[in-house]
Design a protein around this motif. Sequence first.
Motif, PDB file in Angstrom:
ATOM      1  N   PHE A   1     -66.568  58.246  61.944  1.00 47.18           N
ATOM      2  CA  PHE A   1     -66.576  59.645  61.778  1.00 47.18           C
ATOM      3  C   PHE A   1     -67.742  59.943  62.124  1.00 47.18           C
ATOM      4  O   PHE A   1     -68.649  59.462  61.776  1.00 47.18           O
ATOM      5  CB  PHE A   1     -66.012  60.053  60.140  1.00 47.18           C
ATOM      6  CG  PHE A   1     -64.759  59.536  60.484  1.00 47.18           C
ATOM      7  CD1 PHE A   1     -64.046  60.688  60.367  1.00 47.18           C
ATOM      8  CD2 PHE A   1     -63.957  58.940  59.457  1.00 47.18           C
ATOM      9  CE1 PHE A   1     -62.384  60.766  59.951  1.00 47.18           C
ATOM     10  CE2 PHE A   1     -63.124  58.713  58.978  1.00 47.18           C
ATOM     11  CZ  PHE A   1     -62.002  59.564  59.458  1.00 47.18           C
ATOM     12  N   SER A   2     -68.140  61.019  62.701  1.00 52.73           N
ATOM     13  CA  SER A   2     -69.988  61.188  62.936  1.00 52.73           C
ATOM     14  C   SER A   2     -70.386  62.785  63.194  1.00 52.73           C
ATOM     15  O   SER A   2     -68.923  63.327  63.327  1.00 52.73           O
ATOM     16  CB  SER A   2     -70.608  59.783  64.071  1.00 52.73           C
ATOM     17  OG  SER A   2     -69.084  61.419  65.163  1.00 52.73           O
ATOM     18  N   ALA A   3     -71.702  63.051  63.099  1.00 53.46           N
ATOM     19  CA  ALA A   3     -71.767  64.832  63.390  1.00 53.46           C
ATOM     20  C   ALA A   3     -71.466  65.185  64.713  1.00 53.46           C
ATOM     21  O   ALA A   3     -70.695  66.292  64.981  1.00 53.46           O
ATOM     22  CB  ALA A   3     -72.791  65.085  62.933  1.00 53.46           C
ATOM     23  N   TRP A   4     -71.374  63.854  65.563  1.00 56.22           N
ATOM     24  CA  TRP A   4     -71.236  64.186  67.097  1.00 56.22           C
ATOM     25  C   TRP A   4     -69.613  64.785  67.277  1.00 56.22           C
ATOM     26  O   TRP A   4     -69.017  65.351  67.995  1.00 56.22           O
ATOM     27  CB  TRP A   4     -70.966  63.247  67.571  1.00 56.22           C
ATOM     28  CG  TRP A   4     -72.539  62.462  67.964  1.00 56.22           C
ATOM     29  CD1 TRP A   4     -73.927  61.834  67.460  1.00 56.22           C
ATOM     30  CD2 TRP A   4     -73.318  63.414  68.683  1.00 56.22           C
ATOM     31  NE1 TRP A   4     -75.039  61.853  68.021  1.00 56.22           N
ATOM     32  CE2 TRP A   4     -75.234  63.082  68.912  1.00 56.22           C
ATOM     33  CE3 TRP A   4     -73.122  63.832  69.517  1.00 56.22           C
ATOM     34  CZ2 TRP A   4     -75.808  63.432  69.260  1.00 56.22           C
ATOM     35  CZ3 TRP A   4     -75.043  65.216  69.890  1.00 56.22           C
ATOM     36  CH2 TRP A   4     -75.774  64.572  70.408  1.00 56.22           C
ATOM     37  N   ALA A   5     -68.493  63.863  66.572  1.00 55.31           N
ATOM     38  CA  ALA A   5     -67.194  63.929  65.916  1.00 55.31           C
ATOM     39  C   ALA A   5     -66.884  65.624  66.044  1.00 55.31           C
ATOM     40  O   ALA A   5     -66.558  66.104  66.741  1.00 55.31           O
ATOM     41  CB  ALA A   5     -66.990  63.127  66.189  1.00 55.31           C
ATOM     42  N   GLY A   6     -67.874  66.130  64.732  1.00 60.09           N
ATOM     43  CA  GLY A   6     -67.653  67.212  64.329  1.00 60.09           C
ATOM     44  C   GLY A   6     -67.995  68.187  64.879  1.00 60.09           C
ATOM     45  O   GLY A   6     -67.576  69.186  65.688  1.00 60.09           O
TER      46      GLY A   6
ATOM     47  N   GLU B   1     -77.966  60.181  57.784  1.00 59.60           N
ATOM     48  CA  GLU B   1     -79.768  59.429  58.160  1.00 59.60           C
ATOM     49  C   GLU B   1     -79.211  60.052  59.490  1.00 59.60           C
ATOM     50  O   GLU B   1     -80.761  60.012  60.234  1.00 59.60           O
ATOM     51  CB  GLU B   1     -79.659  58.356  58.026  1.00 59.60           C
ATOM     52  CG  GLU B   1     -80.326  57.617  56.620  1.00 59.60           C
ATOM     53  CD  GLU B   1     -79.889  57.109  56.056  1.00 59.60           C
ATOM     54  OE1 GLU B   1     -79.609  55.978  56.352  1.00 59.60           O
ATOM     55  OE2 GLU B   1     -79.746  56.567  54.436  1.00 59.60           O
ATOM     56  N   SER B   2     -78.046  59.624  60.587  1.00 63.48           N
ATOM     57  CA  SER B   2     -77.899  60.314  61.512  1.00 63.48           C
ATOM     58  C   SER B   2     -76.585  60.754  62.403  1.00 63.48           C
ATOM     59  O   SER B   2     -76.267  60.503  61.607  1.00 63.48           O
ATOM     60  CB  SER B   2     -78.190  58.907  62.474  1.00 63.48           C
ATOM     61  OG  SER B   2     -77.006  58.289  62.562  1.00 63.48           O
ATOM     62  N   LEU B   3     -76.689  61.446  63.473  1.00 66.67           N
ATOM     63  CA  LEU B   3     -75.733  61.676  63.771  1.00 66.67           C
ATOM     64  C   LEU B   3     -74.668  61.487  64.426  1.00 66.67           C
ATOM     65  O   LEU B   3     -73.265  61.683  63.985  1.00 66.67           O
ATOM     66  CB  LEU B   3     -76.421  62.699  65.436  1.00 66.67           C
ATOM     67  CG  LEU B   3     -76.813  63.955  64.995  1.00 66.67           C
ATOM     68  CD1 LEU B   3     -77.763  64.368  66.375  1.00 66.67           C
ATOM     69  CD2 LEU B   3     -76.969  65.005  64.224  1.00 66.67           C
ATOM     70  N   ASN B   4     -74.764  60.135  63.891  1.00 67.10           N
ATOM     71  CA  ASN B   4     -73.425  58.644  64.039  1.00 67.10           C
ATOM     72  C   ASN B   4     -72.572  59.072  62.913  1.00 67.10           C
ATOM     73  O   ASN B   4     -71.715  57.496  62.355  1.00 67.10           O
ATOM     74  CB  ASN B   4     -73.751  57.324  64.414  1.00 67.10           C
ATOM     75  CG  ASN B   4     -74.646  57.793  66.306  1.00 67.10           C
ATOM     76  OD1 ASN B   4     -73.731  58.562  66.551  1.00 67.10           O
ATOM     77  ND2 ASN B   4     -75.732  57.229  66.442  1.00 67.10           N
ATOM     78  N   GLN B   5     -73.377  59.239  61.620  1.00 68.06           N
ATOM     79  CA  GLN B   5     -72.135  58.748  60.095  1.00 68.06           C
ATOM     80  C   GLN B   5     -72.082  59.848  60.138  1.00 68.06           C
ATOM     81  O   GLN B   5     -71.703  61.334  60.178  1.00 68.06           O
ATOM     82  CB  GLN B   5     -73.595  58.720  59.239  1.00 68.06           C
ATOM     83  CG  GLN B   5     -74.493  57.104  59.511  1.00 68.06           C
ATOM     84  CD  GLN B   5     -75.246  57.691  58.104  1.00 68.06           C
ATOM     85  OE1 GLN B   5     -75.571  58.220  57.897  1.00 68.06           O
ATOM     86  NE2 GLN B   5     -75.681  56.198  57.902  1.00 68.06           N
TER      87      GLN B   5
ATOM     88  N   ALA C   1     -74.884  73.264  59.288  1.00 67.63           N
ATOM     89  CA  ALA C   1     -76.354  73.598  60.519  1.00 67.63           C
ATOM     90  C   ALA C   1     -75.890  73.272  61.616  1.00 67.63           C
ATOM     91  O   ALA C   1     -76.254  73.621  62.501  1.00 67.63           O
ATOM     92  CB  ALA C   1     -77.595  73.815  59.872  1.00 67.63           C
ATOM     93  N   ILE C   2     -76.532  71.870  61.115  1.00 69.75           N
ATOM     94  CA  ILE C   2     -76.072  70.250  62.316  1.00 69.75           C
ATOM     95  C   ILE C   2     -74.686  71.037  63.661  1.00 69.75           C
ATOM     96  O   ILE C   2     -75.181  70.808  64.561  1.00 69.75           O
ATOM     97  CB  ILE C   2     -76.535  68.731  62.110  1.00 69.75           C
ATOM     98  CG1 ILE C   2     -77.748  69.051  61.109  1.00 69.75           C
ATOM     99  CG2 ILE C   2     -76.339  68.023  62.788  1.00 69.75           C
ATOM    100  CD1 ILE C   2     -78.596  67.516  60.592  1.00 69.75           C
ATOM    101  N   MET C   3     -74.089  70.742  62.870  1.00 67.38           N
ATOM    102  CA  MET C   3     -72.575  70.855  63.989  1.00 67.38           C
ATOM    103  C   MET C   3     -72.502  71.829  64.851  1.00 67.38           C
ATOM    104  O   MET C   3     -72.686  71.844  65.404  1.00 67.38           O
ATOM    105  CB  MET C   3     -71.406  70.086  62.406  1.00 67.38           C
ATOM    106  CG  MET C   3     -72.117  68.524  62.540  1.00 67.38           C
ATOM    107  SD  MET C   3     -70.320  68.334  61.578  1.00 67.38           S
ATOM    108  CE  MET C   3     -70.254  68.896  60.204  1.00 67.38           C
ATOM    109  N   VAL C   4     -72.664  72.610  63.487  1.00 66.42           N
ATOM    110  CA  VAL C   4     -72.631  74.464  63.896  1.00 66.42           C
ATOM    111  C   VAL C   4     -73.601  74.901  65.536  1.00 66.42           C
ATOM    112  O   VAL C   4     -73.812  74.893  66.233  1.00 66.42           O
ATOM    113  CB  VAL C   4     -72.572  74.992  63.238  1.00 66.42           C
ATOM    114  CG1 VAL C   4     -72.675  76.894  64.282  1.00 66.42           C
ATOM    115  CG2 VAL C   4     -71.245  75.260  62.196  1.00 66.42           C
TER     116      VAL C   4
ATOM    117  N   ASN D   1     -69.937  63.924  53.189  1.00 69.25           N
ATOM    118  CA  ASN D   1     -70.247  62.658  52.885  1.00 69.25           C
ATOM    119  C   ASN D   1     -71.264  63.589  51.804  1.00 69.25           C
ATOM    120  O   ASN D   1     -71.396  64.894  51.523  1.00 69.25           O
ATOM    121  CB  ASN D   1     -71.426  62.902  54.067  1.00 69.25           C
ATOM    122  CG  ASN D   1     -72.668  61.485  53.203  1.00 69.25           C
ATOM    123  OD1 ASN D   1     -72.709  61.148  52.396  1.00 69.25           O
ATOM    124  ND2 ASN D   1     -73.144  60.274  54.741  1.00 69.25           N
ATOM    125  N   ASN D   2     -71.462  62.595  50.902  1.00 65.62           N
ATOM    126  CA  ASN D   2     -72.100  63.173  49.202  1.00 65.62           C
ATOM    127  C   ASN D   2     -73.482  63.046  49.121  1.00 65.62           C
ATOM    128  O   ASN D   2     -74.236  63.380  48.787  1.00 65.62           O
ATOM    129  CB  ASN D   2     -71.717  62.305  48.408  1.00 65.62           C
ATOM    130  CG  ASN D   2     -70.188  62.259  47.478  1.00 65.62           C
ATOM    131  OD1 ASN D   2     -70.064  63.482  47.788  1.00 65.62           O
ATOM    132  ND2 ASN D   2     -69.374  61.351  47.191  1.00 65.62           N
TER     133      ASN D   2
END
Lengths: 281, 255
Positions: A134-139, A223-227, A72-75, A218-219
Amino acid sequence: MDFAYRRRKFVNLVSLAGIFGLAVLAAVPFFVVSVFVLDKGLGAISWDFFTQLPKGPGEEGGGMANAIVGSAIMVGLAAVLSIPWGLAAGIFMSEYGDSRTARCLRFTTDLLASTPSIVVGIFVYGLIVVYTGFSAWAGAAALTVIMLPIVARTSEEMLKLVPDHVREAGLALGLPRWKVIVRLVLPAAKSGVITGLMLALARVAGETAPLLFTALGNNYHSESLNQPTASLPVQVYNYAMSPFEEMQQQAWAGALVLVLFVVVINLSTRLLLRSKQGWSS
Amino acid sequence: MSASNSILHVNQLDAWFGNFHALKNISVDVKDHDVMALIGPSGCGKSTFIRCLNRLHEEIEGAKVSGDVFLEGQNIYGPGKDPVVIRRRIGMVFQKPNPFPGLSIYDNVAIGLKLGGMRDRHQVEEHVHQALCGAALWDEVKDKLKRPGASLSGGQQQRLCIARALAVQPPVLLMDEPTSALDPISTGRIEELIQQLKATITVIIVTHNMQQAARIANRTAYFLLGEMVEVGQTQQIFEAPVDTRTRDYVTGQFG
Ligand SMILES: Nc1ncnc2c1ncn2[C@@H]1O[C@H](COP(=O)(O)OP(=O)(O)O)[C@@H](O)[C@H]1O
Ligand SMILES: [Mg+2]
């Protein structure tokens, strides 16, 4: 003469039957996939699946809350980035479409749209992940690149469907061109543009390859968009590869959620279109 | 440059679509409160001509204009003139009724005012009311202002488009075959309306229907192959044309 006529009728009949048969067959894969996924996945779907984190290998229970939230966050991020950007490109191509710049833009957009998503993933890996991990931002960046051309081209097509007399009437009223576009043309194309946006969302929500080496997985909840961040398609991929029965079950459930998401998006788009029947003729 | 009572003065106007020379050296005066009809066979440049009067012609890819058009004494093709400002002083009604899709009856009329910067809601309401009355539509729509503009009949839609143009109170109204898509009754209502409009504004109307020109216009101009062959009092054009080409057309049409 007569023979040729009878022959033609026969060929006609056979080709018609062939076309009809193939048309019906084209619908079969979706139903087979749905029934299959429904059959395998329904058993593992529970409230826990949506609210719990994954359990360790071989343990009972647990869910994919991390993957659902991560997706949901990345989309969502990709939507926030690509919708205004793609819409602007679509407006430019539709309203200033005869210029050289617009033609170049259209061509590159088409190229980008047909670029394999794994290539987009590698590109973002080399451009971002190598430096920041790797991060949510990159995704989200990878999903944005995939969404962008879809949003741009569908909104261009939808805007082009708005008859020119709308633009002329606006200009003749003494409205500047940008106001004509934003206040008259865009609203007239609204339902079509929204359809395009929803379909683009549905498309990227299921993308796996570009997230594999951008968001990784991530299992736990990030905690942040940088993880590194879990996503439903990647988690389905990983779990489906697992030797553990429970994890395979969860993978089926994840697949079912993805299919349902796509169906819901398509259905709601249909309903939206039906309730707002386009523009006046 | 312009005569004292002429609201529009066209001086040596030429227009092109790419290399195609669509209007050739047109000069004409339109007086305040005139209703001027433009007649001529289709493709002769009537639409192109009125689209030069509100600078809409130049919006077409490859289109060019040269010459001068004075509106209330100001050359709209003068250096630094903003077409957007000019178009607010000269309204336009098109052949096919074209209310804005998705907008209500009220918003169709209000949008020119709102987007033109009118903030005060009561002022907008007042102008919308006036424009709808001016377009002889108020009584028919006053109870359904929130309904979509597209829900009206063709004739009503065209009057809505007239109201939309009138709302910003232009001194000149251009009409490009405004009744050619309408039934005779709707056509009659719009002709009546034009008769009322000339009390307050100037109307330039393209029509392919000579009887219509004879009914509503005090002046008529005959176009042929991009030229304005003859312009004069409507009665003179129809009964005693000077140019043989005009005579041929007029007798052929009434004949
Ligand atoms: N967008 C355009 N591009 C090229 N030529 C055009 C265009 N619009 C009109 N023309 C040409 O210009 C001429 C005048 O057209 P128009 O002003 O529409 O005629 P009318 O309104 O008198 O029927 C015609 O020969 C027409 O083919
Ligand atoms: Mg015309």
